[in-house]
Scaffold this motif. Structure first.
Motif, PDB file in Angstrom:
ATOM      1  N   LEU A 186       0.830  -1.205   0.000  1.00 34.93           N
ATOM      2  CA  LEU A 186       0.000   0.000   0.000  1.00 34.93           C
ATOM      3  C   LEU A 186       0.867   1.259   0.000  1.00 34.93           C
ATOM      4  CD1 LEU A 186      -2.791   1.361   0.205  1.00 34.93           C
ATOM      5  CD2 LEU A 186      -2.517   1.224   2.693  1.00 34.93           C
ATOM      6  N   ALA A 187       1.917   1.262   0.799  1.00 33.63           N
ATOM      7  CA  ALA A 187       2.806   2.420   0.832  1.00 33.63           C
ATOM      8  C   ALA A 187       3.454   2.651  -0.525  1.00 33.63           C
ATOM      9  CB  ALA A 187       3.876   2.229   1.908  1.00 33.63           C
ATOM     10  N   ARG A 188       3.914   1.606  -1.173  1.00 34.66           N
ATOM     11  CA  ARG A 188       4.526   1.739  -2.505  1.00 34.66           C
ATOM     12  C   ARG A 188       3.481   2.172  -3.534  1.00 34.66           C
ATOM     13  NH1 ARG A 188       7.840   1.080   0.725  1.00 34.66           N
ATOM     14  NH2 ARG A 188       7.759   3.295   0.462  1.00 34.66           N
ATOM     15  N   ALA A 189       2.249   1.691  -3.410  1.00 38.78           N
ATOM     16  CA  ALA A 189       1.199   2.074  -4.352  1.00 38.78           C
ATOM     17  C   ALA A 189       0.841   3.556  -4.213  1.00 38.78           C
ATOM     18  CB  ALA A 189      -0.041   1.211  -4.137  1.00 38.78           C
ATOM     19  N   ILE A 190       0.747   4.041  -2.978  1.00 42.69           N
ATOM     20  CA  ILE A 190       0.454   5.461  -2.755  1.00 42.69           C
ATOM     21  C   ILE A 190       1.567   6.327  -3.320  1.00 42.69           C
ATOM     22  CG2 ILE A 190       0.223   7.236  -0.965  1.00 42.69           C
ATOM     23  CD1 ILE A 190      -1.238   5.088   0.717  1.00 42.69           C
ATOM     24  N   GLU A 191       2.805   5.919  -3.080  1.00 47.16           N
ATOM     25  CA  GLU A 191       3.943   6.667  -3.611  1.00 47.16           C
ATOM     26  C   GLU A 191       3.919   6.688  -5.138  1.00 47.16           C
ATOM     27  OE1 GLU A 191       8.832   6.561  -3.385  1.00 47.16           O
ATOM     28  OE2 GLU A 191       7.645   5.000  -2.412  1.00 47.16           O
ATOM     29  N   SER A 192       3.634   5.549  -5.770  1.00 45.81           N
ATOM     30  CA  SER A 192       3.570   5.475  -7.232  1.00 45.81           C
ATOM     31  C   SER A 192       2.436   6.327  -7.785  1.00 45.81           C
ATOM     32  CB  SER A 192       3.389   4.030  -7.677  1.00 45.81           C
ATOM     33  OG  SER A 192       4.483   3.254  -7.301  1.00 45.81           O
ATOM     34  N   PHE A 193       1.292   6.299  -7.097  1.00 46.90           N
ATOM     35  CA  PHE A 193       0.142   7.072  -7.543  1.00 46.90           C
ATOM     36  C   PHE A 193       0.466   8.566  -7.574  1.00 46.90           C
ATOM     37  CE2 PHE A 193      -3.602   9.588  -6.326  1.00 46.90           C
ATOM     38  CZ  PHE A 193      -4.401   9.349  -7.431  1.00 46.90           C
ATOM     39  N   PHE A 194       1.034   9.073  -6.480  1.00 46.27           N
ATOM     40  CA  PHE A 194       1.328  10.500  -6.433  1.00 46.27           C
ATOM     41  C   PHE A 194       2.454  10.884  -7.380  1.00 46.27           C
ATOM     42  CE2 PHE A 194      -1.227  10.474  -2.561  1.00 46.27           C
ATOM     43  CZ  PHE A 194      -1.994  11.598  -2.792  1.00 46.27           C
ATOM     44  N   THR A 195       3.383   9.985  -7.621  1.00 44.26           N
ATOM     45  CA  THR A 195       4.425  10.260  -8.604  1.00 44.26           C
ATOM     46  C   THR A 195       3.822  10.374 -10.000  1.00 44.26           C
ATOM     47  OG1 THR A 195       6.056   9.100  -7.270  1.00 44.26           O
ATOM     48  CG2 THR A 195       6.585   9.406  -9.594  1.00 44.26           C
ATOM     49  N   CYS A 196       2.922   9.457 -10.339  1.00 47.79           N
ATOM     50  CA  CYS A 196       2.262   9.504 -11.653  1.00 47.79           C
ATOM     51  C   CYS A 196       1.396  10.749 -11.801  1.00 47.79           C
ATOM     52  CB  CYS A 196       1.419   8.250 -11.863  1.00 47.79           C
ATOM     53  SG  CYS A 196       2.371   6.747 -12.078  1.00 47.79           S
ATOM     54  N   VAL A 197       0.665  11.114 -10.751  1.00 46.08           N
ATOM     55  CA  VAL A 197      -0.195  12.300 -10.798  1.00 46.08           C
ATOM     56  C   VAL A 197       0.658  13.559 -10.973  1.00 46.08           C
ATOM     57  CG1 VAL A 197      -1.720  13.742  -9.381  1.00 46.08           C
ATOM     58  CG2 VAL A 197      -2.104  11.289  -9.518  1.00 46.08           C
ATOM     59  N   ALA A 198       1.781  13.634 -10.257  1.00 37.89           N
ATOM     60  CA  ALA A 198       2.658  14.806 -10.378  1.00 37.89           C
ATOM     61  C   ALA A 198       3.304  14.857 -11.759  1.00 37.89           C
ATOM     62  CB  ALA A 198       3.732  14.772  -9.293  1.00 37.89           C
ATOM     63  N   ASP A 199       3.732  13.706 -12.284  1.00 37.42           N
ATOM     64  CA  ASP A 199       4.352  13.674 -13.612  1.00 37.42           C
ATOM     65  C   ASP A 199       3.369  14.030 -14.715  1.00 37.42           C
ATOM     66  OD1 ASP A 199       6.738  12.999 -12.458  1.00 37.42           O
ATOM     67  OD2 ASP A 199       6.606  10.860 -12.973  1.00 37.42           O
ATOM     68  N   ALA A 200       2.094  13.691 -14.508  1.00 32.41           N
ATOM     69  CA  ALA A 200       1.074  14.002 -15.512  1.00 32.41           C
ATOM     70  C   ALA A 200       0.662  15.467 -15.465  1.00 32.41           C
ATOM     71  CB  ALA A 200      -0.150  13.111 -15.319  1.00 32.41           C
ATOM     72  N   GLY A 201       1.047  16.177 -14.409  1.00 33.98           N
ATOM     73  CA  GLY A 201       0.721  17.597 -14.317  1.00 33.98           C
ATOM     74  C   GLY A 201      -0.591  17.894 -13.624  1.00 33.98           C
ATOM     75  N   TYR A 202      -1.216  16.896 -12.994  1.00 31.11           N
ATOM     76  CA  TYR A 202      -2.483  17.114 -12.305  1.00 31.11           C
ATOM     77  C   TYR A 202      -2.308  17.716 -10.922  1.00 31.11           C
ATOM     78  CZ  TYR A 202      -4.563  14.223 -15.931  1.00 31.11           C
ATOM     79  OH  TYR A 202      -4.969  13.715 -17.128  1.00 31.11           O
ATOM     80  N   LEU A 203      -1.107  17.670 -10.403  1.00 34.91           N
ATOM     81  CA  LEU A 203      -0.832  18.204  -9.079  1.00 34.91           C
ATOM     82  C   LEU A 203      -0.199  19.589  -9.239  1.00 34.91           C
ATOM     83  CD1 LEU A 203      -1.109  17.161  -6.176  1.00 34.91           C
ATOM     84  CD2 LEU A 203       1.254  16.398  -6.321  1.00 34.91           C
ATOM     85  N   PRO A 204      -0.832  20.639  -8.694  1.00 42.25           N
ATOM     86  CA  PRO A 204      -0.279  21.977  -8.850  1.00 42.25           C
ATOM     87  C   PRO A 204       1.118  22.069  -8.233  1.00 42.25           C
ATOM     88  CG  PRO A 204      -2.390  22.065  -7.706  1.00 42.25           C
ATOM     89  CD  PRO A 204      -2.054  20.636  -7.926  1.00 42.25           C
ATOM     90  N   GLN A 205       1.929  22.955  -8.744  1.00 43.31           N
ATOM     91  CA  GLN A 205       3.303  23.112  -8.276  1.00 43.31           C
ATOM     92  C   GLN A 205       3.347  23.426  -6.781  1.00 43.31           C
ATOM     93  OE1 GLN A 205       5.890  22.492 -10.207  1.00 43.31           O
ATOM     94  NE2 GLN A 205       7.384  22.922  -8.618  1.00 43.31           N
ATOM     95  N   SER A 206       2.357  24.166  -6.294  1.00 45.72           N
ATOM     96  CA  SER A 206       2.347  24.536  -4.880  1.00 45.72           C
ATOM     97  C   SER A 206       2.101  23.328  -3.980  1.00 45.72           C
ATOM     98  CB  SER A 206       1.287  25.592  -4.611  1.00 45.72           C
ATOM     99  OG  SER A 206       0.001  25.081  -4.917  1.00 45.72           O
ATOM    100  N   ARG A 207       1.496  22.259  -4.516  1.00 40.64           N
ATOM    101  CA  ARG A 207       1.190  21.073  -3.719  1.00 40.64           C
ATOM    102  C   ARG A 207       2.331  20.059  -3.699  1.00 40.64           C
ATOM    103  NH1 ARG A 207      -3.285  21.682  -0.532  1.00 40.64           N
ATOM    104  NH2 ARG A 207      -4.893  22.698  -1.701  1.00 40.64           N
ATOM    105  N   ARG A 208       3.331  20.266  -4.505  1.00 42.09           N
ATOM    106  CA  ARG A 208       4.444  19.329  -4.563  1.00 42.09           C
ATOM    107  C   ARG A 208       5.387  19.582  -3.385  1.00 42.09           C
ATOM    108  NH1 ARG A 208       5.829  19.161 -11.011  1.00 42.09           N
ATOM    109  NH2 ARG A 208       3.733  18.592 -11.624  1.00 42.09           N
TER     110      ARG A 208
END
Length: 105
Positions: A29-51
């Motif tokens: 679960l920890a690795r899945a959460i980390e992968s999910f947020f990495t993919c979301v950030a790489d896709a540009g869905y996460l605003p720069q201020s939230r990184r």
């Protein structure tokens, strides 16, 4: 793609010993959460201020704080093998009546 990747993992977990399933699931679960947020950030869905740089350090710090709190206040939640390791790492705690809270009562 997700189904093709998760099915073998779930199958492997199903044949694992029942006593180890929770620990393995939490690790995955920890690795899945980390992968999910990495993919979301790489896709540009996460605003720069939230990184958050080094967010893993923040998550580790919070997790360690929770574990240490439970070790100090609610020792019965740990399995005996984990409690032995925590006793070794943190030192054996004093008897219940020698803690500062007990003396104040």
């Amino acid at each position: 793609m997700v189904a093709m990747g998760t099915f073998p993992t779930g199958l492997a977990l199903a044949i694992e010993k029942k006593s180890r399933r929770i620990e393995i699931s939490l690790y995955c679960l920890a690795r899945a959460i980390e992968s999910f947020f990495t993919c979301v950030a790489d896709a540009g869905y996460l605003p720069q201020s939230r990184r958050i740089k080094r967010a893993d350090v923040v998550v580790f710090s919070l997790s360690t704080a929770i574990i240490m709190h439970c070790y100090a206040e609610e020792r019965e939640v740990f399995k005996s093998k984990y409690l032995n390791v925590l006793d070794w790492v943190f030192g054996v705690p004093p008897p219940p009546c020698e803690t500062p809270r007990c003396k104040d009562r």
